[in-house]
Scaffold this motif. Structure first.
Motif, PDB file in Angstrom:
ATOM      1  N   ALA A   5       1.245   2.950 -13.739  1.00 12.72           N
ATOM      2  CA  ALA A   5       1.273   3.268 -15.197  1.00 12.72           C
ATOM      3  C   ALA A   5       0.673   4.535 -15.523  1.00 12.72           C
ATOM      4  O   ALA A   5       1.153   5.398 -16.523  1.00 12.72           O
ATOM      5  CB  ALA A   5       0.901   1.964 -15.967  1.00 12.72           C
ATOM      6  N   ASP A   6      -0.458   4.935 -14.799  1.00 13.04           N
ATOM      7  CA  ASP A   6      -1.340   6.172 -15.042  1.00 13.04           C
ATOM      8  C   ASP A   6      -0.676   7.135 -14.443  1.00 13.04           C
ATOM      9  O   ASP A   6      -1.064   8.416 -14.838  1.00 13.04           O
ATOM     10  CB  ASP A   6      -2.623   5.816 -14.643  1.00 13.04           C
ATOM     11  N   MET A  42       5.277   8.590 -15.441  1.00 11.49           N
ATOM     12  CA  MET A  42       5.592   7.268 -16.193  1.00 11.49           C
ATOM     13  C   MET A  42       5.007   7.233 -17.424  1.00 11.49           C
ATOM     14  O   MET A  42       5.040   6.343 -18.085  1.00 11.49           O
ATOM     15  CB  MET A  42       4.872   6.077 -15.217  1.00 11.49           C
ATOM     16  N   LYS A  43       4.249   8.466 -17.918  1.00 14.01           N
ATOM     17  CA  LYS A  43       3.673   8.635 -19.248  1.00 14.01           C
ATOM     18  C   LYS A  43       4.669   8.109 -20.391  1.00 14.01           C
ATOM     19  O   LYS A  43       4.287   7.219 -21.176  1.00 14.01           O
ATOM     20  CB  LYS A  43       3.552  10.192 -19.403  1.00 14.01           C
ATOM     21  N   ASP A  44       6.016   8.383 -20.429  1.00 19.19           N
ATOM     22  CA  ASP A  44       6.952   7.937 -21.431  1.00 19.19           C
ATOM     23  C   ASP A  44       7.736   6.616 -21.063  1.00 19.19           C
ATOM     24  O   ASP A  44       8.863   6.505 -21.808  1.00 19.19           O
ATOM     25  CB  ASP A  44       7.551   9.246 -21.999  1.00 19.19           C
ATOM     26  N   ALA A  45       7.570   6.008 -19.973  1.00 17.61           N
ATOM     27  CA  ALA A  45       8.244   4.804 -19.538  1.00 17.61           C
ATOM     28  C   ALA A  45       7.832   3.711 -20.231  1.00 17.61           C
ATOM     29  O   ALA A  45       6.869   3.787 -20.950  1.00 17.61           O
ATOM     30  CB  ALA A  45       8.058   4.738 -17.962  1.00 17.61           C
ATOM     31  N   VAL A  46       8.486   2.694 -20.235  1.00 10.82           N
ATOM     32  CA  VAL A  46       8.230   1.450 -20.582  1.00 10.82           C
ATOM     33  C   VAL A  46       8.319   0.395 -19.457  1.00 10.82           C
ATOM     34  O   VAL A  46       9.230   0.209 -18.744  1.00 10.82           O
ATOM     35  CB  VAL A  46       9.388   0.880 -21.586  1.00 10.82           C
ATOM     36  N   ILE A  47       7.276   0.210 -19.137  1.00  8.54           N
ATOM     37  CA  ILE A  47       6.871  -1.050 -17.797  1.00  8.54           C
ATOM     38  C   ILE A  47       6.706  -2.297 -18.465  1.00  8.54           C
ATOM     39  O   ILE A  47       5.714  -2.626 -19.007  1.00  8.54           O
ATOM     40  CB  ILE A  47       5.567  -0.324 -16.972  1.00  8.54           C
ATOM     41  N   CYS A 101      -5.786  -2.273 -20.589  1.00 12.58           N
ATOM     42  CA  CYS A 101      -4.486  -2.345 -21.318  1.00 12.58           C
ATOM     43  C   CYS A 101      -3.964  -0.950 -21.307  1.00 12.58           C
ATOM     44  O   CYS A 101      -4.764  -0.102 -21.147  1.00 12.58           O
ATOM     45  CB  CYS A 101      -4.371  -3.091 -22.531  1.00 12.58           C
ATOM     46  N   ARG A 102      -2.741  -0.830 -21.215  1.00 12.30           N
ATOM     47  CA  ARG A 102      -2.051   0.556 -21.240  1.00 12.30           C
ATOM     48  C   ARG A 102      -0.886   0.561 -22.200  1.00 12.30           C
ATOM     49  O   ARG A 102      -0.244  -0.371 -22.421  1.00 12.30           O
ATOM     50  CB  ARG A 102      -1.369   0.768 -19.857  1.00 12.30           C
ATOM     51  N   ALA A 103      -0.722   1.728 -22.835  1.00 12.05           N
ATOM     52  CA  ALA A 103       0.246   1.853 -23.916  1.00 12.05           C
ATOM     53  C   ALA A 103       1.629   1.820 -23.409  1.00 12.05           C
ATOM     54  O   ALA A 103       2.579   1.665 -23.913  1.00 12.05           O
ATOM     55  CB  ALA A 103       0.182   3.241 -24.537  1.00 12.05           C
ATOM     56  N   ASN A 104       1.662   2.105 -21.982  1.00 14.18           N
ATOM     57  CA  ASN A 104       3.261   2.124 -21.247  1.00 14.18           C
ATOM     58  C   ASN A 104       3.360   0.661 -20.921  1.00 14.18           C
ATOM     59  O   ASN A 104       4.328   0.585 -20.043  1.00 14.18           O
ATOM     60  CB  ASN A 104       3.448   3.300 -20.692  1.00 14.18           C
ATOM     61  N   ILE A 105       2.619  -0.315 -20.764  1.00 15.79           N
ATOM     62  CA  ILE A 105       2.844  -1.570 -20.225  1.00 15.79           C
ATOM     63  C   ILE A 105       3.027  -2.540 -21.223  1.00 15.79           C
ATOM     64  O   ILE A 105       2.179  -2.937 -22.091  1.00 15.79           O
ATOM     65  CB  ILE A 105       1.623  -1.928 -19.272  1.00 15.79           C
ATOM     66  N   GLY A 120       0.741  -1.301   0.025  1.00 13.52           N
ATOM     67  CA  GLY A 120      -0.048   0.007   0.081  1.00 13.52           C
ATOM     68  C   GLY A 120       0.718   1.233  -0.117  1.00 13.52           C
ATOM     69  O   GLY A 120       0.248   2.578   0.223  1.00 13.52           O
ATOM     70  N   GLY A 121       2.207   1.209  -0.284  1.00 16.64           N
ATOM     71  CA  GLY A 121       2.966   2.374  -0.196  1.00 16.64           C
ATOM     72  C   GLY A 121       2.785   3.168  -1.324  1.00 16.64           C
ATOM     73  O   GLY A 121       1.917   3.139  -2.038  1.00 16.64           O
ATOM     74  N   ASP A 122       3.817   4.131  -1.364  1.00 12.89           N
ATOM     75  CA  ASP A 122       3.420   5.292  -2.302  1.00 12.89           C
ATOM     76  C   ASP A 122       4.153   5.216  -3.643  1.00 12.89           C
ATOM     77  O   ASP A 122       5.206   5.393  -3.845  1.00 12.89           O
ATOM     78  CB  ASP A 122       3.919   6.621  -1.532  1.00 12.89           C
ATOM     79  N   LEU A 123       3.394   4.709  -4.739  1.00 11.65           N
ATOM     80  CA  LEU A 123       3.831   4.477  -5.935  1.00 11.65           C
ATOM     81  C   LEU A 123       4.188   5.827  -6.566  1.00 11.65           C
ATOM     82  O   LEU A 123       5.061   5.856  -7.403  1.00 11.65           O
ATOM     83  CB  LEU A 123       2.619   3.773  -6.624  1.00 11.65           C
ATOM     84  N   LYS A 124       3.354   6.920  -6.278  1.00  6.76           N
ATOM     85  CA  LYS A 124       3.490   8.136  -6.817  1.00  6.76           C
ATOM     86  C   LYS A 124       5.262   8.810  -6.415  1.00  6.76           C
ATOM     87  O   LYS A 124       5.712   9.319  -7.471  1.00  6.76           O
ATOM     88  CB  LYS A 124       2.667   9.224  -6.146  1.00  6.76           C
ATOM     89  N   ALA A 125       5.372   8.809  -5.358  1.00 11.17           N
ATOM     90  CA  ALA A 125       6.885   9.189  -4.866  1.00 11.17           C
ATOM     91  C   ALA A 125       7.962   8.307  -5.597  1.00 11.17           C
ATOM     92  O   ALA A 125       8.820   8.856  -5.994  1.00 11.17           O
ATOM     93  CB  ALA A 125       7.013   9.200  -3.305  1.00 11.17           C
ATOM     94  N   ALA A 126       7.624   6.931  -5.668  1.00 17.01           N
ATOM     95  CA  ALA A 126       8.591   6.303  -6.392  1.00 17.01           C
ATOM     96  C   ALA A 126       8.745   6.504  -7.967  1.00 17.01           C
ATOM     97  O   ALA A 126       9.759   6.653  -8.379  1.00 17.01           O
ATOM     98  CB  ALA A 126       8.142   4.663  -6.114  1.00 17.01           C
ATOM     99  N   ALA A 127       7.553   6.871  -8.326  1.00 18.80           N
ATOM    100  CA  ALA A 127       7.563   7.355  -9.726  1.00 18.80           C
ATOM    101  C   ALA A 127       8.247   8.497 -10.112  1.00 18.80           C
ATOM    102  O   ALA A 127       9.155   8.795 -10.831  1.00 18.80           O
ATOM    103  CB  ALA A 127       6.134   7.386 -10.449  1.00 18.80           C
ATOM    104  N   ALA A 128       8.028   9.612  -9.078  1.00 23.91           N
ATOM    105  CA  ALA A 128       8.697  10.829  -9.127  1.00 23.91           C
ATOM    106  C   ALA A 128      10.369  10.585  -9.196  1.00 23.91           C
ATOM    107  O   ALA A 128      11.049  11.391  -9.737  1.00 23.91           O
ATOM    108  CB  ALA A 128       8.059  11.571  -7.901  1.00 23.91           C
ATOM    109  N   GLU A 129      10.718   9.714  -8.056  1.00 18.01           N
ATOM    110  CA  GLU A 129      12.011   9.500  -7.848  1.00 18.01           C
ATOM    111  C   GLU A 129      12.738   9.116  -9.125  1.00 18.01           C
ATOM    112  O   GLU A 129      13.721   9.491  -9.565  1.00 18.01           O
ATOM    113  CB  GLU A 129      12.307   8.695  -6.688  1.00 18.01           C
ATOM    114  N   MET A 130      11.921   8.188  -9.646  1.00 11.14           N
ATOM    115  CA  MET A 130      12.731   7.577 -11.019  1.00 11.14           C
ATOM    116  C   MET A 130      12.755   8.490 -12.117  1.00 11.14           C
ATOM    117  O   MET A 130      13.565   8.694 -12.704  1.00 11.14           O
ATOM    118  CB  MET A 130      11.648   6.362 -11.346  1.00 11.14           C
TER     119      MET A 130
END
Lengths: 406, 321
Positions: free
Chosen positions: A126-127, A131-136, A151-155, A95-105
């Protein structure tokens, strides 16, 4: 291969020759800086079901070990091309903070992600705008929805979907003419989802599900010390007075009871599904097509067998490696484009080149059918043809899919 | 009496002479853990010799007296005396030896260690490992140039042909080819290197001097799915004119004109064809067909498959004297 590909390879070769030619000149400085490719392994620590059998070791680095092996493989190749692959491990609590992880990356320019996440958390991640232009790469979630409405374009998915696995199993049963199925499923979401996939497969191959039964008991301890008789009675009760059937298909992804079924069921019928004969993208008994080499490398480094999630992770990191080798780029959109192009192919010990489906970005792959100690067969089975490739007889094909990423 | 003895001596000599004339093919059976001995005059298997676990790559000593065998799961090289058909020696190889090449001067075996990303150099005179050369992931194909100066190793997961200087034992260049390069073969003049890519489905023709890919040969067989066309073994006739390429599960051997790179014929052989070898006069070619447990004998000039000969389980390598 295509002219474009040959031209690209010649281009790479030309670049190599140029690098050698200028090795003692001024260009040496620029050329000798290796291309740095960071790959993030993102994991949310959630409790996972333990193997039901006490003799089955519990892997605590499932997925991560596959990433590490493939990073090593990429770097062995990379040293000849001046490319360095770096593993960035990121673990967040349940349940941790995905947003913070994404910002760091994003801040660190890390856009290549191997996601060890469940389905809902994967799409949430992914949303995120970062992470918009990431490849997950999805190495864990088998949900069919992720290859359809969600489905998502970046997954991209290297783990097969439940539908692919159910079809792989269904093709084998159809080829054996074992067409009367009993479906037994557990109470967890994954169990229900796999049961849904089996129902879809039954329709596709015109098998008959003669009866369905739910197993409602809760998971107990793995230990059955003196409990052997109780387990036997439970399984016998669960399966008595069924109509005539050829096989029992069990859907128990969380390992609550599935391995208790074989030999304890009422009628003398084989058990398949999540126990007994199991469809999986990787198995310890897989030694064909050079598989022994991968198994040995893995065992030597991690002192355990390679599991399906490790293999999915290896495929994901190797997909990145192959794209970096061929494009000499570390840019996520460039790599994404190459991976989805007609020239991409991954050699992954399955006897044929693996490619991604354009409409849902699922990696096409043969599915193994195995018992605990032996490989039994590999699907697609003979005769399950498809206009594009027999591999597309497994799972949601383009016309059935609601996902259109192409 | 004297006449009789003379006659029997004459007969014995004739028998010996014809035995010496007959070509013998040796086939490693990966799953059977044996070497099949085939008399190519009789066109049948005449002996089956048990060897170490998982025999794969095999090659003859230049005097044709010994057969070197990569017994992969036994992690060493076994030496089979071809007169007695006894394993007379085993040599160190590093782990999981798969394929190797004997230097043209017969002094060294260069061995691909599939498991640990090394090429092992075995000094045959001393019977010791004299060097280990780090290469790409899963080394497999091995070739040495006609002048013994360049050693080639292909690495299956790295997708490269590594050019190694046999004096310094260092990699001097790497050429990226298509997926899963399995085999490398020099043209007899040493000017070109042909490298097969099993998953890529191609053979890359590399100019040895510039290390540039001159051409990529592609294959297409009517009625055969493209992804089952998986080139493995490559053999080029001693006159340098014709190449034979084993196409794995496509169950065909392709015949390629070396000068034009044109694929001129596809010969139907057994199932999952991998390795091949010529008779010394290059009139016959023998292919190992892993899935059908046999070998196919091909007439090189007429480009015709003459016969299938049953061997052991999962035939892998072949060497003919």
């Amino acid at each position: 291969m295509s002219q474009g590909r040959s031209a690209r390879i010649l281009g790479i070769l030309a670049a190599g020759v140029a690098a050698l030619t200028f090795a003692f000149g001024q260009a040496a400085v620029a050329q000798s800086t290796p291309l740095h490719v960071p790959i993030v392994y993102l994991k949310e620590t959630i409790e996972e079901p333990l193997p039901l059998s006490l003799v089955e070791p519990v892997a605590t680095d499932k997925g991560l070990a596959g990433v590490k092996l493939a990073i090593g493989d990429n770097n062995t190749t990379g040293k000849f091309l001046k490319q360095e692959f770096e593993l960035v491990e990121k673990t967040i609590p349940a349940g941790g903070d995905l947003k913070a992880a994404a910002a760091e990356m994003s801040a660190a320019g890390q856009k290549l992600v191997i996601a060890d996440l469940t389905g809902p958390r994967l799409t949430e991640f992914a949303d995120l705008p970062d992470m918009k232009d990431a490849v997950i790469f999805n190495i864990r979630a088998e949900d069919d929805g992720l290859r359809a409405a969600d489905c998502r374009a970046n997954i991209l998915h290297t783990i097969p979907s439940r539908a692919m696995k159910a079809d792989a199993l269904g093709q084998w049963l159809a080829s054996k003419q074992w067409m009367r199925w009993v479906l037994v499923y557990g109470v967890n979401d994954g169990d229900r989802a796999f049961a849904d996939a089996i129902r879809r497969t039954a329709k596709r191959y015109r098998a008959e599900i003669v009866e369905e039964r739910a197993y409602e008991w809760k998971a107990g301890s793995r230990r059955t010390d003196t409990g052997e008789q109780q387990v036997r009675d439970q399984m016998t009760q669960l399966t008595q007075r069924l109509p005539d059937h050829d096989v029992v298909i069990v859907a128990d992804e969380s390992e609550v009871f599935g391995d208790y079924l074989p030999y304890r069921n009422w009628d003398p019928r084989p058990v398949v599904g999540t126990s007994g004969l199991v469809p999986t993208s990787w198995h310890r008994s897989q030694e064909q097509w050079g598989g022994t080499q991968l198994q040995r490398r893995f065992m030597r480094d991690f002192n355990r067998w390679m599991l399906e999630r490790d293999y999915a992770a290896w495929e994901a990191v190797r997909s990145i490696g192959e794209a970096v080798t061929r494009t000499t780029s570390a840019d996520a959109p460039t790599l994404h484009e190459y991976i989805m192009s007609d020239t991409f192919e991954l050699a992954a010990f399955k006897g044929k080149p693996l490619t991604y489906r354009k409409w849902d970005q699922q990696l096409r792959q043969p599915i193994l059918l195995a018992t605990p100690l032996m490989l039994v067969s590999v699907s697609p089975q003979e005769g399950f043809l498809h206009e594009r490739t027999p591999l597309d007889s497994l799972g949601y094909d383009e016309p059935d899919s609601t996902c259109r990423l192409n | 009496m004297h006449r009789l003895m003379a006659l029997s001596t004459l007969l014995a000599c004739t028998a010996l002479a014809s035995a010496a004339m007959a070509n013998t093919a040796y086939v490693s059976n990966e799953k059977g853990n044996t070497i099949s001995v085939i008399d190519l005059d009789k066109m049948e298997t005449v002996a089956t010799v048990p060897v170490g676990e998982r025999p794969r790559g095999i090659t003859l000593s230049h005097d044709n007296k010994l057969l070197y065998i990569c017994t992969s799961d036994a992690d060493h090289i076994e030496v089979l005396d071809l007169e007695t058909l006894q394993v007379v020696n085993s040599l160190p190889s590093g782990p999981d030896p798969e394929l190797f090449v004997l230097s043209r001067d017969g002094s060294h075996l260069y061995i691909a260690n599939e498991d640990n990303n090394f090429v092992t150099v075995l000094d045959l005179q001393q019977g010791i490992v004299s060097a280990e050369i780090p290469v790409g992931v899963e080394p497999e194909g091995m070739a040495v140039s006609p002048d013994d100066k360049i050693l080639i190793n292909t690495s299956e997961t790295t997708n490269m042909a590594h050019f190694i200087d046999t004096t310094t034992l260092e990699i001097v260049d790497n050429v990226l080819v298509d997926s899963r390069p399995r085999y490398a073969e020099f043209t007899p003049d040493g000017k070109q290197l042909w490298v097969s890519a099993e998953i890529g489905g191609t053979v890359s023709v590399i100019d040895v001097a510039t290390r540039k890919i001159l051409h990529k040969i592609e294959f297409a067989v009517q009625g055969v799915r493209a992804d089952t066309i998986q080139p493995v073994g490559v053999r080029i006739t001693p006159d340098g004119k014709t190449a034979f390429v084993a196409l794995g599960p496509a169950n065909r051997v392709a015949v390629v004109d070396v000068a034009s790179y044109e694929v001129q014929d596809y010969l139907l052989v057994g199932q999952r064809v991998w390795q091949m070898d010529f008779t010394p006069d290059a009139k016959l070619l023998v292919s190992t067909n892993g899935e059908s447990n046999d070998v196919s004998v091909i007439n090189v000039v007429e480009r015709k498959v003459l016969k299938s000969i049953a061997v052991g389980e999962l035939p892998w390598g072949v060497a003919i004297r």
